[in-house]
Scaffold this active site. Sequence first.
Site, PDB file in Angstrom:
ATOM      1  NE  ARG A  19      56.700  20.190  25.643  1.00 19.08           N
ATOM      2  CZ  ARG A  19      55.639  19.694  26.288  1.00 19.08           C
ATOM      3  NH1 ARG A  19      55.791  19.132  27.476  1.00 19.08           N
ATOM      4  NH2 ARG A  19      54.429  19.761  25.751  1.00 19.08           N
ATOM      5  CG  ASP A 113      51.396  14.534  21.872  1.00 24.96           C
ATOM      6  OD1 ASP A 113      50.348  13.986  22.252  1.00 24.96           O
ATOM      7  OD2 ASP A 113      51.971  15.433  22.528  1.00 24.96           O
ATOM      8  CD  GLU A 165      47.137  19.742  32.014  1.00 25.45           C
ATOM      9  OE1 GLU A 165      48.249  19.478  31.519  1.00 25.45           O
ATOM     10  OE2 GLU A 165      46.153  18.987  31.916  1.00 25.45           O
ATOM     11  CG  ASN A 180      44.399  13.798  30.442  1.00 27.86           C
ATOM     12  OD1 ASN A 180      43.786  12.957  29.783  1.00 27.86           O
ATOM     13  ND2 ASN A 180      44.572  15.055  30.057  1.00 27.86           N
ATOM     14  CG  ASN A 238      55.239  16.155  25.317  1.00 25.47           C
ATOM     15  OD1 ASN A 238      54.342  16.464  24.534  1.00 25.47           O
ATOM     16  ND2 ASN A 238      54.996  15.597  26.491  1.00 25.47           N
ATOM     17  CE1 TYR A 397      73.534   9.413 -18.014  1.00 26.11           C
ATOM     18  CE2 TYR A 397      75.524   9.708 -16.723  1.00 26.11           C
ATOM     19  CZ  TYR A 397      74.369  10.226 -17.294  1.00 26.11           C
ATOM     20  OH  TYR A 397      74.079  11.547 -17.126  1.00 26.11           O
ATOM     21  NE  ARG A 450      92.319 -11.173 -23.840  1.00 29.40           N
ATOM     22  CZ  ARG A 450      92.124 -12.312 -23.195  1.00 29.40           C
ATOM     23  NH1 ARG A 450      91.316 -12.350 -22.152  1.00 29.40           N
ATOM     24  NH2 ARG A 450      92.730 -13.411 -23.577  1.00 29.40           N
TER      25      ARG A 450
HETATM   26  C1  UD1 Z   1      48.276  17.280  27.479  1.00 24.41           C
HETATM   27  C2  UD1 Z   1      47.218  17.376  28.564  1.00 24.41           C
HETATM   28  C3  UD1 Z   1      47.678  16.595  29.795  1.00 24.41           C
HETATM   29  C4  UD1 Z   1      47.945  15.149  29.392  1.00 24.41           C
HETATM   30  C5  UD1 Z   1      48.905  15.065  28.214  1.00 24.41           C
HETATM   31  C6  UD1 Z   1      48.942  13.639  27.691  1.00 24.41           C
HETATM   32  C7  UD1 Z   1      46.016  19.522  28.341  1.00 24.41           C
HETATM   33  C8  UD1 Z   1      45.878  20.889  28.848  1.00 24.41           C
HETATM   34  N1  UD1 Z   1      46.968  18.764  28.914  1.00 24.41           N
HETATM   35  O1  UD1 Z   1      49.452  17.898  27.967  1.00 24.41           O
HETATM   36  O2  UD1 Z   1      46.704  16.620  30.790  1.00 24.41           O
HETATM   37  O3  UD1 Z   1      48.450  14.430  30.506  1.00 24.41           O
HETATM   38  O4  UD1 Z   1      48.472  15.906  27.129  1.00 24.41           O
HETATM   39  O5  UD1 Z   1      49.913  13.449  26.703  1.00 24.41           O
HETATM   40  O6  UD1 Z   1      45.246  19.112  27.474  1.00 24.41           O
HETATM   41  N2  UD1 Z   1      47.367  21.186  20.724  1.00 24.41           N
HETATM   42  C9  UD1 Z   1      46.586  21.851  19.823  1.00 24.41           C
HETATM   43  N3  UD1 Z   1      46.330  23.172  20.033  1.00 24.41           N
HETATM   44  C10 UD1 Z   1      46.832  23.850  21.087  1.00 24.41           C
HETATM   45  C11 UD1 Z   1      47.643  23.149  22.024  1.00 24.41           C
HETATM   46  C12 UD1 Z   1      47.884  21.795  21.813  1.00 24.41           C
HETATM   47  O7  UD1 Z   1      46.100  21.277  18.843  1.00 24.41           O
HETATM   48  O8  UD1 Z   1      46.558  25.047  21.197  1.00 24.41           O
HETATM   49  C13 UD1 Z   1      47.646  19.748  20.479  1.00 24.41           C
HETATM   50  C14 UD1 Z   1      49.110  19.424  20.342  1.00 24.41           C
HETATM   51  O9  UD1 Z   1      49.505  19.463  18.977  1.00 24.41           O
HETATM   52  C15 UD1 Z   1      49.205  18.018  20.900  1.00 24.41           C
HETATM   53  C16 UD1 Z   1      48.065  17.951  21.890  1.00 24.41           C
HETATM   54  O10 UD1 Z   1      47.189  19.029  21.599  1.00 24.41           O
HETATM   55  O11 UD1 Z   1      49.019  17.033  19.922  1.00 24.41           O
HETATM   56  C17 UD1 Z   1      48.543  18.058  23.333  1.00 24.41           C
HETATM   57  O12 UD1 Z   1      49.300  19.234  23.488  1.00 24.41           O
HETATM   58  P1  UD1 Z   1      50.626  19.236  24.343  1.00 24.41           P
HETATM   59  O13 UD1 Z   1      51.151  20.624  24.353  1.00 24.41           O
HETATM   60  O14 UD1 Z   1      51.534  18.166  23.919  1.00 24.41           O
HETATM   61  O15 UD1 Z   1      50.001  18.926  25.793  1.00 24.41           O
HETATM   62  P2  UD1 Z   1      50.722  18.284  27.038  1.00 24.41           P
HETATM   63  O16 UD1 Z   1      51.506  19.321  27.736  1.00 24.41           O
HETATM   64  O17 UD1 Z   1      51.435  17.050  26.638  1.00 24.41           O
HETATM   65 CA    CA Z   2      51.872  16.040  24.737  1.00 22.55          CA
END
Ligand code: UD1
Ligand code: CA
Length: 480
Positions: A19, A113, A165, A180, A238, A397, A450
């Site tokens: 995103r 994030d 979610e 969350n 995001n 220089y 000069r």
């Molecule tokens: C996630 C939460 C949501 C919460 C929100 C808060 C889940 C399923 N959802 O959603 O409930 O309200 O964060 O900001 O957990 N990441 C990985 N591996 C993966 C997928 C994601 O390491 O396979 C990491 C991403 O880099 C990121 C974090 O996990 O730092 C969250 O992933 P993101 O896709 O941003 O989740 P959200 O949709 O924001």
């Molecule tokens: Ca997120």
Amino acid sequence: MSPIRPAAVVVLAAGEGTRMKSATPKVLHEICGRTLLGHVVAAARALEPAELVVVVGHAAQQVAGHLAQVDPAVRTAGQAERNGTGPAVRMALESLAADGVTLDGTVVVINGDTPLLTSGTLGRLAAAHERDGNAVTVLTAEVPDATGYGRIVRDADGSVTAIVEQKDADEARRAIREINSGVFAFDAKLLAEALSKVTTDNAQGEEYLTDTLAILRRAGHRVGAAPADDHQEIAGVNNRVQLAQARRTLNDRLLHDAMLAGVTVVDPASTWVDVTVEFEPDAVLLPGTTLRGATRIGAGAQVGPHSMLTDSVVGEGARLSFTVAEGARVGTGANVGPYAYLRPGTVLGAQAKAGTFVEMKNASVGEGSKVPHLSYVGDATIGEHTNIGAASVFVNYDGEHKHHSVVGSYCKTGADNMFVAPVTVGDGVYTAAGSVIIKDVPSGALAVARGQQRNIEGWVIRKRPGSAAARAAEAGGPDE
Ligand code: UD1
Ligand code: CA
């Protein structure tokens, strides 16, 4: 409450962050002088966990390389396939186990994030978790707009039953404003058990970490929620709109602390600072000022309007207006600008001046010395109480190499001088306007370098007859 040292903190940073629509991995975008991930790691580190693991996946080498710079003690665990926050945490636990680390006690999990999270909030979450003897405690907040977040579902008596979610939520659940944060405290053993039971039975076909709550609860364990004091702290980034919002919030927080510590900020909306910037009391920031990196503003110093200082130290009572400075040191009571550019290695002594349209680089200007107008001072040492005439250039220089020049103390150099390096000008020297100084000048001398002036009388009347200039000359000038 005694501080809790978690067995481990796991930071999730494997996602691409589609995103953001960026060539840079999301967690490496910066606000206030640190990457998003850098902020999270700093907050996590402050808890002094026994282990700090970051899960990397997208652009893993780049992210791991960045971590090695900002916190070399961080472990990284690879998540090859981005199949959800559940498997991401599992990768972290497996990599610790592979290294022979047995986790016992509390594991804190944080999304990479959420850069506004403070160590205080993380500490309170871990403490509440251990106090209540929970299997999992989720950090939550009531937000004005819950779009995109997982919603906290509670039963009739108010206890947390699940996280749903956004994409899996029906109308009624989407109306829930408690969300969350993506931050959890888990019991290490129960976390591993619950993760093995997470499925992909959801709208995104991913294994959600968030499902562990319902799994643990169904298994009869205690599941808790700890509300954050300030919902702004848990804002996730995001996209670039949220990036800007997070930067604004963090900047406000930093300026708020600075103001309470005695710094005047005339216009907080147009003043930007990094987390690493330091102030002494009675510093004044005028509108449009950006302070970055290891910048320090001394007591009573005034910076701005419209200035950008990076890794620069400003002494007590100094003034800088419309100035760009990088790696510069500005002495007590020194005066800079308007419209000055101080590049790395510039050292201005006390009460010194770098005035209007003046550029300096690798230059040391002694106490009370002034370079007031339209000049370039590169690779030079200027003594004390010397005045450099307007429009002077230190010609450093030769097309191949840079050379150094020295001008002594108590000199008055004329306007439009060129100091062709390497050259040394002694103390108490005067130089004539328009001089090109290519030879050393002994102390106390007047240097004149000069061409002689030649006046060819009547030239205009003879060679430009009938011109306006000729008519003016015929009418008689001030010399007649
Ligand atoms: C996630 C939460 C949501 C919460 C929100 C808060 C889940 C399923 N959802 O959603 O409930 O309200 O964060 O900001 O957990 N990441 C990985 N591996 C993966 C997928 C994601 O390491 O396979 C990491 C991403 O880099 C990121 C974090 O996990 O730092 C969250 O992933 P993101 O896709 O941003 O989740 P959200 O949709 O924001
Ligand atoms: Ca997120």
